[in-house]
Design a protein around this motif. Structure first.
Motif, PDB file in Angstrom:
ATOM      1  N   THR A 140    -140.754  27.971  12.387  1.00  0.00           N
ATOM      2  CA  THR A 140    -141.859  28.168  11.434  1.00  0.00           C
ATOM      3  C   THR A 140    -142.539  26.856  11.063  1.00  0.00           C
ATOM      4  OG1 THR A 140    -140.713  30.095  10.560  1.00  0.00           O
ATOM      5  CG2 THR A 140    -142.479  29.177   9.207  1.00  0.00           C
ATOM      6  N   ASP A 141    -141.751  25.849  10.671  1.00  0.00           N
ATOM      7  CA  ASP A 141    -142.354  24.574  10.263  1.00  0.00           C
ATOM      8  C   ASP A 141    -142.975  23.837  11.447  1.00  0.00           C
ATOM      9  OD1 ASP A 141    -141.625  25.047   7.709  1.00  0.00           O
ATOM     10  OD2 ASP A 141    -139.824  23.781   7.757  1.00  0.00           O
ATOM     11  N   LEU A 142    -142.292  23.918  12.590  1.00  0.00           N
ATOM     12  CA  LEU A 142    -142.764  23.202  13.779  1.00  0.00           C
ATOM     13  C   LEU A 142    -144.193  23.595  14.133  1.00  0.00           C
ATOM     14  CD1 LEU A 142    -141.697  21.324  16.106  1.00  0.00           C
ATOM     15  CD2 LEU A 142    -141.204  23.437  17.375  1.00  0.00           C
ATOM     16  N   TYR A 143    -144.477  24.888  14.083  1.00  0.00           N
ATOM     17  CA  TYR A 143    -145.796  25.378  14.509  1.00  0.00           C
ATOM     18  C   TYR A 143    -146.694  25.728  13.327  1.00  0.00           C
ATOM     19  CZ  TYR A 143    -143.850  25.515  19.194  1.00  0.00           C
ATOM     20  OH  TYR A 143    -143.300  25.152  20.397  1.00  0.00           O
ATOM     21  N   ASP A 144    -146.301  25.362  12.110  1.00  0.00           N
ATOM     22  CA  ASP A 144    -147.050  25.727  10.910  1.00  0.00           C
ATOM     23  C   ASP A 144    -148.523  25.311  11.027  1.00  0.00           C
ATOM     24  OD1 ASP A 144    -148.042  26.228   8.439  1.00  0.00           O
ATOM     25  OD2 ASP A 144    -146.686  24.876   7.358  1.00  0.00           O
ATOM     26  N   PRO A 145    -149.457  26.254  10.972  1.00  0.00           N
ATOM     27  CA  PRO A 145    -150.875  25.887  11.076  1.00  0.00           C
ATOM     28  C   PRO A 145    -151.350  24.970   9.951  1.00  0.00           C
ATOM     29  CG  PRO A 145    -150.579  28.234  11.496  1.00  0.00           C
ATOM     30  CD  PRO A 145    -149.264  27.724  10.977  1.00  0.00           C
ATOM     31  N   SER A 146    -150.595  24.863   8.856  1.00  0.00           N
ATOM     32  CA  SER A 146    -150.998  23.982   7.753  1.00  0.00           C
ATOM     33  C   SER A 146    -150.568  22.542   7.960  1.00  0.00           C
ATOM     34  CB  SER A 146    -150.372  24.467   6.433  1.00  0.00           C
ATOM     35  OG  SER A 146    -150.815  25.744   6.126  1.00  0.00           O
ATOM     36  N   ARG A 147    -149.779  22.270   8.980  1.00  0.00           N
ATOM     37  CA  ARG A 147    -149.228  20.923   9.108  1.00  0.00           C
ATOM     38  C   ARG A 147    -150.326  19.899   9.361  1.00  0.00           C
ATOM     39  NH1 ARG A 147    -148.655  22.991  14.195  1.00  0.00           N
ATOM     40  NH2 ARG A 147    -149.070  21.574  15.921  1.00  0.00           N
ATOM     41  N   LYS A 148    -150.033  18.676   8.938  1.00  0.00           N
ATOM     42  CA  LYS A 148    -151.007  17.591   9.111  1.00  0.00           C
ATOM     43  C   LYS A 148    -150.417  16.579  10.094  1.00  0.00           C
ATOM     44  CE  LYS A 148    -153.079  18.100   4.569  1.00  0.00           C
ATOM     45  NZ  LYS A 148    -152.474  19.437   4.397  1.00  0.00           N
ATOM     46  N   PRO A 149    -151.003  16.465  11.262  1.00  0.00           N
ATOM     47  CA  PRO A 149    -150.466  15.549  12.278  1.00  0.00           C
ATOM     48  C   PRO A 149    -150.828  14.105  11.967  1.00  0.00           C
ATOM     49  CG  PRO A 149    -152.393  16.681  13.117  1.00  0.00           C
ATOM     50  CD  PRO A 149    -152.162  17.203  11.738  1.00  0.00           C
ATOM     51  N   LEU A 150    -150.224  13.561  10.916  1.00  0.00           N
ATOM     52  CA  LEU A 150    -150.621  12.252  10.433  1.00  0.00           C
ATOM     53  C   LEU A 150    -150.320  11.124  11.418  1.00  0.00           C
ATOM     54  CD1 LEU A 150    -149.597  12.551   6.694  1.00  0.00           C
ATOM     55  CD2 LEU A 150    -151.887  12.656   7.690  1.00  0.00           C
ATOM     56  N   ARG A 151    -149.324  11.313  12.272  1.00  0.00           N
ATOM     57  CA  ARG A 151    -148.975  10.206  13.167  1.00  0.00           C
ATOM     58  C   ARG A 151    -150.024   9.974  14.227  1.00  0.00           C
ATOM     59  NH1 ARG A 151    -142.458  10.065  14.004  1.00  0.00           N
ATOM     60  NH2 ARG A 151    -141.962  10.927  11.987  1.00  0.00           N
ATOM     61  N   ASN A 152    -150.857  10.966  14.469  1.00  0.00           N
ATOM     62  CA  ASN A 152    -151.875  10.760  15.490  1.00  0.00           C
ATOM     63  C   ASN A 152    -153.251  10.686  14.866  1.00  0.00           C
ATOM     64  OD1 ASN A 152    -152.858  10.264  17.975  1.00  0.00           O
ATOM     65  ND2 ASN A 152    -152.494  12.295  18.811  1.00  0.00           N
ATOM     66  N   LEU A 153    -153.350   9.881  13.828  1.00  0.00           N
ATOM     67  CA  LEU A 153    -154.625   9.753  13.133  1.00  0.00           C
ATOM     68  C   LEU A 153    -155.728   9.270  14.062  1.00  0.00           C
ATOM     69  CD1 LEU A 153    -153.941   8.365   9.573  1.00  0.00           C
ATOM     70  CD2 LEU A 153    -155.030  10.516  10.230  1.00  0.00           C
ATOM     71  N   LYS A 154    -155.356   8.392  15.012  1.00  0.00           N
ATOM     72  CA  LYS A 154    -156.372   7.837  15.893  1.00  0.00           C
ATOM     73  C   LYS A 154    -157.051   8.955  16.694  1.00  0.00           C
ATOM     74  CE  LYS A 154    -156.824   4.379  19.479  1.00  0.00           C
ATOM     75  NZ  LYS A 154    -156.069   3.742  20.528  1.00  0.00           N
ATOM     76  N   ARG A 155    -156.209   9.833  17.285  1.00  0.00           N
ATOM     77  CA  ARG A 155    -156.772  10.923  18.082  1.00  0.00           C
ATOM     78  C   ARG A 155    -157.563  11.884  17.189  1.00  0.00           C
ATOM     79  NH1 ARG A 155    -152.890  14.187  22.304  1.00  0.00           N
ATOM     80  NH2 ARG A 155    -154.198  15.969  22.734  1.00  0.00           N
ATOM     81  N   ALA A 156    -157.015  12.178  15.988  1.00  0.00           N
ATOM     82  CA  ALA A 156    -157.687  13.090  15.072  1.00  0.00           C
ATOM     83  C   ALA A 156    -159.034  12.535  14.644  1.00  0.00           C
ATOM     84  CB  ALA A 156    -156.804  13.342  13.852  1.00  0.00           C
ATOM     85  N   LEU A 157    -159.040  11.251  14.290  1.00  0.00           N
ATOM     86  CA  LEU A 157    -160.286  10.650  13.835  1.00  0.00           C
ATOM     87  C   LEU A 157    -161.317  10.626  14.951  1.00  0.00           C
ATOM     88  CD1 LEU A 157    -159.046   7.700  11.633  1.00  0.00           C
ATOM     89  CD2 LEU A 157    -160.412   9.667  10.911  1.00  0.00           C
ATOM     90  N   SER A 158    -160.867  10.269  16.142  1.00  0.00           N
ATOM     91  CA  SER A 158    -161.808  10.178  17.246  1.00  0.00           C
ATOM     92  C   SER A 158    -162.446  11.540  17.534  1.00  0.00           C
ATOM     93  CB  SER A 158    -161.064   9.622  18.447  1.00  0.00           C
ATOM     94  OG  SER A 158    -161.424  10.281  19.599  1.00  0.00           O
ATOM     95  N   GLU A 159    -161.649  12.612  17.527  1.00  0.00           N
ATOM     96  CA  GLU A 159    -162.210  13.941  17.798  1.00  0.00           C
ATOM     97  C   GLU A 159    -163.161  14.350  16.686  1.00  0.00           C
ATOM     98  OE1 GLU A 159    -161.941  15.228  20.546  1.00  0.00           O
ATOM     99  OE2 GLU A 159    -159.963  14.974  21.430  1.00  0.00           O
ATOM    100  N   ASN A 160    -162.820  14.042  15.424  1.00  0.00           N
ATOM    101  CA  ASN A 160    -163.670  14.482  14.327  1.00  0.00           C
ATOM    102  C   ASN A 160    -164.921  13.631  14.192  1.00  0.00           C
ATOM    103  OD1 ASN A 160    -162.584  16.884  12.999  1.00  0.00           O
ATOM    104  ND2 ASN A 160    -160.734  15.649  12.913  1.00  0.00           N
TER     105      ASN A 160
END
Ligand code: FES
Length: 507
Positions: free
Chosen positions: A383-403
């Motif tokens: 449940t926690d592993l795939y939780d849609p609410s989770r925040k993938p903070l360790r990959n901020l670089k990839r997240a920021l670049s996509e956004n």
């Protein structure tokens, strides 16, 4: 009884006393059908709704159907993103998905070419030896104790360095498997209705599911398995990005190559498998995929297919004619794991599955198992592993670049060429042009503004579609929705756009 007829008592606009459904599953791909099948086995009444026939037209029909527990983004990457314990759990969940498919196939006697085989991670260049060593070490840390380094990757003409063999991977024919699941569901009293587009879902004591024809359904719980969720504006879409991927299938003499899965260290990677002949007199098929790019950011599809064919012939010199070419869409979550569970933007009786990350067949099966537990009120270790609410903070670089990319699309809009340059476009193609300050998708007179969040769509000359680079919505040439998250068609533009249509169609 015909499903469409049996469906009528649930339709609210037709009948004030419409029946409340138990479970409505939106989407008849692998995630939706697996969830429906498993819930029905536990005694729940299931009603599956899709715009197309089961397993027929969505991304489940475009997969190359590797069944692997070796995480597509790389094992070392996953461990770095989520930590050792969760990475081990993720690998185990994909192994469990393969086992569940194997068990369903055996128990139900499904003829879908399922088999266990080896998977191979092969180096793409001489410089990738270190990556291979790191992946082997990560594999052992994550519980894949059978992974081993081998000099020969069991591939006819692979000459670059040692490869990793992963035993107990799998493959099957997804079309046959999904057709069988659909038949089992309806034979046991479930309803599967196609030709119905769902355009909205609202939570509450009962889920309210709005259909494109103006009617609606009510249900105790709703499973949204639409590949890309159609209800969230931001919650999920800010955490995953759409990519196009390409595949070719070449004829191979029957039995010339022992079936296996192969994928390489290139970025984007290539992935290969054998599909044994399904009828006497037919060849085996060598399926080679890759050449991915961000959706809406390439137009050289023919070149990409050519490169895949060249790679196939280099590695498998006995490859014959190219029989099939196709492309599909992959949703890449920032940490490489799907979003499966309660919809963050809704009440607890609405659950979603998205973020296939190039592992759609196992992620879809994991969704079936996890969502069944959630709907049934049971605890599940994932449940926690795939939780849609989770925040993938360790990959901020990839997240920021996509956004940042999304923001660029929203603010700047575009690409755009002048209307005058349309004359250079061949008949049957399209383009985004600026007309009186408005971006217009020329060829047919529809607005180029995506109806999801307002990014500018781009022309896909391979599929003759308008593709949105932000979250992956796709529209047909006339602006109708092919794939979400958008649920409304591109808006028509009128009046002075008409000459563009004429220019676009001239011969
Ligand atoms: Fe979100 Fe187009 S898919 S803006």
């Amino acid at each position: 009884m015909d499903s469409a007829v049996a469906f009528e008592p649930y339709m609210m606009a037709r009948n004030e006393e419409a029946r409340v459904a138990d479970i409505v599953v939106v989407g008849a791909g692998i995630a939706g059908l697996t969830t429906a099948y498993l819930l029905q086995k536990e005694g729940r009444e299931v009603l599956v709704v899709d715009k197309d026939r089961p397993g027929g037209c969505g991304e489940s029909a475009r997969t190359t159907a590797h069944l692997s527990n070796v995480i597509d983004d790389g094992l070392a990457f996953l461990e770095e993103q989520v930590g050792l314990d969760k990475a081990r759990l993720a690998v185990a969940s994909h192994a469990a998905a393969i086992e569940r498919i194997e068990r369903i196939v055996a128990e139900e006697g499904i003829d879908c070419d399922f088999r266990r085989l080896d998977g191979w991670l092969i180096p793409y260049t001489d410089a990738d030896a270190t990556y291979i060593e790191d992946e082997l070490a990560a594999a052992h840390r994550l519980g894949l104790s059978g992974a081993e380094l081998c000099e020969d990757a069991a591939m006819p003409n692979h000459r670059i360095g040692p490869a990793i063999r992963f035993p107990q991977q799998g493959q099957f024919h997804p079309g046959k498997y999904l057709a069988a699941l659909a038949l089992l569901i309806t034979d046991r009293g479930g309803l599967i209705v196609h030709g119905q587009r769902v355009i909205g879902v609202e939570g509450g004591e009962y889920a309210l599911i709005s259909l494109g024809d103006g009617r609606s359904l009510k249900s105790r719980a709703c499973v949204l398995a639409t590949n890309s969720p159609i209800v969230d504006k931001y919650a999920i879409h800010a955490k995953q990005a759409p990519y196009r991927t390409y595949a070719v299938a070449l004829a191979i003499p029957v039995g010339a190559v022992e079936p296996a899965l192969w994928w390489d260290t290139a970025d984007p990677c290539h992935y290969v498998r054998m599909q044994p002949a399904t009828h006497p007199g037919e060849p085996d098929l060598l399926i080679v995929g890759g050449e991915d790019h961000k959706t809406g950011e390439a137009e050289d599809m023919a070149t990409r297919f050519t490169r895949l064919e060249e790679l196939a012939r280099r590695l498998f010199p006995m490859a014959g004619e190219c029989r099939y070419r196709w492309s599909g869409q992959v949703l890449e979550p920032f940490d490489g794991l799907g979003f499966i569970g309660r919809d963050p933007a809704n009440t607890a009786n609405i659950v979603i599955a998205t973020g296939d990350s190039g592992m759609g067949m196992t992620h879809g099966t994991i969704a079936g198992m996890l969502l069944t537990d959630l709907v049934q009120g049971r605890a599940n270790p994932w449940t926690d592993l795939y939780d849609p609410s989770r925040k993938p903070l360790r990959n901020l670089k990839r997240a920021l670049s996509e956004n940042i990319d999304v923001a660029r699309q929203l603010i700047g809009g575009a690409l755009g060429s002048d209307a005058a340059s349309l004359a250079a476009f061949p008949p049957g193609s399209g383009a985004v042009v600026r007309l009186d300050g408005t971006h217009v998708a020329a060829y047919v007179d529809v607005s180029a503004t995506c109806t999801h969040l307002g990014c500018t769509v781009r022309w896909n000359p391979l599929e003759n579609s308008w593709d949105c680079p932000c979250h992956g919505s796709r529209f047909a040439i006339d602006g109708s929705v092919l794939a979400g998250p958008a649920t409304a068609p591109l808006k028509p533009v009128s009046g002075n756009a008409a000459p563009l249509r004429n220019i676009g169609r001239r011969s």
